[in-house]
Enzyme design. Structure first.
Site, PDB file in Angstrom:
ATOM      1  N   HIS A 182       0.874  -1.327   0.130  1.00 13.71           N
ATOM      2  CA  HIS A 182      -0.127   0.105   0.065  1.00 13.71           C
ATOM      3  C   HIS A 182       0.859   1.388   0.106  1.00 13.71           C
ATOM      4  O   HIS A 182       2.063   1.193   0.444  1.00 13.71           O
ATOM      5  CB  HIS A 182      -1.091  -0.010   1.231  1.00 13.71           C
ATOM      6  CG  HIS A 182      -0.152  -0.075   2.341  1.00 13.71           C
ATOM      7  ND1 HIS A 182       0.173   1.059   3.186  1.00 13.71           N
ATOM      8  CD2 HIS A 182       0.387  -1.020   3.320  1.00 13.71           C
ATOM      9  CE1 HIS A 182       1.096   0.990   4.090  1.00 13.71           C
ATOM     10  NE2 HIS A 182       1.189  -0.529   4.319  1.00 13.71           N
ATOM     11  N   HIS A 204      11.889  -0.820 -12.624  1.00 13.40           N
ATOM     12  CA  HIS A 204      11.641  -2.188 -12.916  1.00 13.40           C
ATOM     13  C   HIS A 204      11.908  -2.790 -11.589  1.00 13.40           C
ATOM     14  O   HIS A 204      12.903  -2.821 -11.079  1.00 13.40           O
ATOM     15  CB  HIS A 204      12.917  -2.779 -14.021  1.00 13.40           C
ATOM     16  CG  HIS A 204      12.697  -4.386 -14.323  1.00 13.40           C
ATOM     17  ND1 HIS A 204      13.663  -4.886 -14.989  1.00 13.40           N
ATOM     18  CD2 HIS A 204      11.886  -5.251 -13.881  1.00 13.40           C
ATOM     19  CE1 HIS A 204      13.459  -5.990 -15.271  1.00 13.40           C
ATOM     20  NE2 HIS A 204      12.228  -6.337 -14.588  1.00 13.40           N
TER      21      HIS A 204
END
Ligand code: COA
Length: 203
Positions: free
Chosen positions: A135, A144
């Site tokens: 979250h 990446h």
């Protein structure tokens, strides 16, 4: 008929092509600057190089860039963006993305990825197989996150940073722009920009 062009006929390209086919794309073809040396990528044809793609954009409903190098991917995405082409996010149907998360254009979300509530993923990111982004994370453009890496809540990842396979990042940590977190590292303090860290704890 929705046709997707993928720029970058690498192994990662195959993963992107399959995710696209499993979502809502009817046909996938590749372009790669190694063409004509490379004329196919597994079952998908390679039709030309970047210039050929730019000359045939009207044949496609969207373009994805499947180039692992973050800086090159960002450059190609910017070039395509200037042409006004659609750069859809390609999301594997077995990814679990919170309805309260956002995924930027041109990003790729692979199988088994989990993105939790109030997380924002910038344009052109790769969220590779089975990584989890908890979250309130904020990921900038062209990052990446490699297979199996785990980012705890509130993590920030700046532009073009690369988090290696299986790495873990403690909550509220910032990974600086263009930095690299090595495979299997455990990051417990902020990583400055353009820095590589490895090990447990990462340094
Ligand atoms: C960190 C990394 C970028 C370094 O690559 P590199 O600059 O080519 O480094 P080298 O392989 O030459 O290794 C240099 C030293 O660092 C060590 N090292 C490299 N990667 C390491 C890692 N992840 N953890 C701990 N030590 C590491 C090597 O053992 C070597 O040590 P030595 O000098 O004592 O022999 C690379 O090893 C890595 O982890 N990349 C991520 C790979 C990945 O996630 N792939 C998935 C793609 S989808």
């Amino acid at each position: 008929m929705k046709r997707l062009a993928i720029l970058g006929a690498s192994g990662h390209g195959k993963v992107v092509a399959e995710a696209a086919e499993l979502s809502d794309w009817d046909e996938v073809v590749f372009f790669d600057d190694a063409w004509p040396k490379i004329s196919a990528n597994s079952v998908w044809p390679v039709l030309g190089n970047t210039e050929d793609l730019l000359n045939s954009l009207n044949e496609f409903s969207g373009v994805a860039v499947a180039i692992g190098n973050n800086s090159i991917r960002l450059k190609k995405l910017n070039l395509l963006c200037e042409q006004g082409v659609a750069l859809p996010a390609i999301i594997h149907p077995n990814a679990v993305i919170s309805r309260y998360a956002t995924i930027g254009d041109g990003s790729v979300v692979c199988a088994g990825v989990v993105v939790s509530a109030d997380t924002k993923i910038g344009a052109g990111a790769i969220l590779n197989t089975g990584c989890s982004i908890d979250h309130d994370c904020l990921l900038a453009e062209a990052v990446h996150i490699s297979p199996g890496a785990r980012l705890a809540g509130g993590t920030k990842v700046e532009v073009c940073a690369w988090v290696g396979i299986g790495a873990v990042v403690r909550q509220l940590i910032s990974i600086g722009a263009y930095s690299v977190v090595g495979a299997g590292a455990a990051v417990v303090k902020d990583v400055p920009e353009r820095t590589t860290v490895v090990g447990i704890p990462a340094q």
